[in-house]
Design a protein around this motif. Structure first.
Motif, short mmCIF file in Angstrom:
data_model
loop_
_atom_site.label_atom_id
_atom_site.label_comp_id
_atom_site.label_asym_id
_atom_site.label_seq_id
_atom_site.Cartn_x
_atom_site.Cartn_y
_atom_site.Cartn_z
N LEU A 148 0.83 -1.21 0.00
CA LEU A 148 0.00 0.00 0.00
C LEU A 148 0.86 1.26 0.00
O LEU A 148 0.54 2.24 -0.70
CB LEU A 148 -0.93 -0.01 1.21
N ARG A 149 1.93 1.25 0.77
CA ARG A 149 2.81 2.43 0.85
C ARG A 149 3.49 2.69 -0.49
O ARG A 149 3.59 3.84 -0.94
CB ARG A 149 3.85 2.23 1.96
N THR A 150 3.96 1.64 -1.12
CA THR A 150 4.62 1.82 -2.42
C THR A 150 3.62 2.24 -3.49
O THR A 150 3.89 3.12 -4.31
CB THR A 150 5.35 0.53 -2.84
N MET A 151 2.43 1.64 -3.49
CA MET A 151 1.44 2.00 -4.50
C MET A 151 0.95 3.43 -4.32
O MET A 151 0.56 4.08 -5.29
CB MET A 151 0.28 1.01 -4.47
N ALA A 152 0.99 3.95 -3.09
CA ALA A 152 0.64 5.35 -2.87
C ALA A 152 1.65 6.26 -3.58
O ALA A 152 1.27 7.29 -4.17
CB ALA A 152 0.59 5.66 -1.38
N GLY A 168 1.80 13.01 -25.93
CA GLY A 168 2.71 12.05 -26.54
C GLY A 168 3.79 11.54 -25.61
O GLY A 168 4.55 10.66 -25.98
N GLY A 169 3.85 12.09 -24.38
CA GLY A 169 4.89 11.73 -23.45
C GLY A 169 4.69 10.36 -22.82
O GLY A 169 3.69 9.68 -23.07
N ALA A 170 5.66 9.96 -21.98
CA ALA A 170 5.63 8.62 -21.40
C ALA A 170 5.89 8.67 -19.89
O ALA A 170 6.53 9.60 -19.38
CB ALA A 170 6.67 7.72 -22.07
N PHE A 171 5.41 7.64 -19.21
CA PHE A 171 5.55 7.51 -17.76
C PHE A 171 5.96 6.08 -17.44
O PHE A 171 5.37 5.13 -17.95
CB PHE A 171 4.21 7.84 -17.09
N VAL A 172 7.00 5.94 -16.60
CA VAL A 172 7.49 4.63 -16.19
C VAL A 172 7.60 4.61 -14.67
O VAL A 172 8.18 5.53 -14.08
CB VAL A 172 8.87 4.32 -16.79
N ALA A 173 7.05 3.59 -14.02
CA ALA A 173 7.10 3.53 -12.56
C ALA A 173 7.25 2.10 -12.07
O ALA A 173 6.71 1.16 -12.65
CB ALA A 173 5.84 4.15 -11.96
N LYS A 174 7.99 1.97 -10.96
CA LYS A 174 8.12 0.68 -10.30
C LYS A 174 6.82 0.36 -9.57
O LYS A 174 6.27 1.20 -8.86
CB LYS A 174 9.27 0.71 -9.30
N VAL A 175 6.34 -0.85 -9.75
CA VAL A 175 5.20 -1.36 -8.99
C VAL A 175 5.61 -2.69 -8.38
O VAL A 175 6.71 -3.17 -8.60
CB VAL A 175 3.95 -1.52 -9.89
N LEU A 176 4.74 -3.28 -7.60
CA LEU A 176 5.06 -4.55 -6.96
C LEU A 176 4.30 -5.70 -7.61
O LEU A 176 3.48 -5.49 -8.50
CB LEU A 176 4.76 -4.47 -5.47
N ALA A 177 4.57 -6.91 -7.16
CA ALA A 177 3.93 -8.09 -7.73
C ALA A 177 2.43 -7.91 -7.78
O ALA A 177 1.81 -7.41 -6.84
CB ALA A 177 4.29 -9.32 -6.90
N GLY A 178 1.84 -8.31 -8.88
CA GLY A 178 0.41 -8.10 -9.06
C GLY A 178 0.15 -6.91 -9.97
O GLY A 178 -0.97 -6.70 -10.44
#
Length: 221
Positions: A148-152, A168-178
């Motif tokens: 929950l903390r990381t997804m926030a 046209g821009g892009a977004f990249v982010a770390k998420v967790l399993a699932g």
């Protein structure tokens, strides 16, 4: 005393003081080819190769003109951007101190601070066409809480991207399993023409991390 001049008893005592998890981490670092390659090529962390591999698959960096690096410390991702898009303006932010990187503006402040988005935009002197986030919340050892903390953080980064990206821009982010939570995934799909999940080879097999890659921002019009 051994022939090498080192005291084997001292080495054993030091090892005994180290926790089992710390010992495993150290052994993994010493045997990790990405760690060795990062040292050889001058990157500050093995995480640089995660972005390199994502770029090879999704063509994110070359041609970028203004880039925001959320959670920049220790700086490996911004180093990659500077190498692949040397003409791009890059600004990074992190609560942790980050050693200077040539060509990168670095803000030491909490991204969740209300003043952070305006500070980033001011440093960039324009609208970004790429927002990167390798942020993860400090873990407390409780799987659901850590998720929950990381997804926030991911959600905050996504809102920043949606409110600031060029069309046209892009977004990249770390998420967790699932992967990305369903509400956030729906929001990204509403605002980007392409939304995919990826686990680059540089992510350790036992790691729960994935990345969400959202491209072709539709704009705010």
């Amino acid at each position: 005393m051994s022939r090498s001049g080192r005291n084997p008893d001292k080495r054993v005592r030091t090892a005994r003081k180290r926790s089992a998890s710390s010992t495993r981490w150290l052994e993994r670092q010493l045997n990790d080819p990405y760690v060795k390659q990062a040292k050889a090529e001058g990157y500050r962390s093995r995480a640089a190769y995660k972005l390199i591999e994502l770029d090879e698959r999704f063509s994110l960096i070359r041609g970028a003109k203004r880039v925001v690096d959320l959670g920049i410390a220790p700086g490996g991702w911004s180093q990659v951007v500077r190498k692949l898009a040397p003409g791009a303006a890059v600004v990074g932010i992190d609560l942790l101190p980050t050693d200077p990187i040539d060509g990168v503006s670095i803000l030491q402040m909490d991204f969740m601070d209300d003043a952070a988005p305006a500070a980033l935009e001011a440093e960039l002197d324009g609208t970004p066409d790429l927002v990167l986030s390798d942020m993860a919340a400090n873990t407390v050892g409780h799987k659901q809480t850590d998720h929950l903390r990381t997804m926030a953080l991911v959600e905050a980064a996504a809102w920043f991207a949606i409110e600031n990206l060029q069309s046209g821009g892009a977004f990249v982010a770390k998420v967790l399993a699932g992967g990305t939570d369903s509400d956030l995934l729906d929001m990204l799909k509403q605002n980007f023409a392409s939304v995919k999940h990826a686990k680059p080879p540089a992510s350790r097999k036992g790691s729960s991390e994935w990345y969400v890659v959202a491209q072709k921002f539709k704009g705010r019009g």
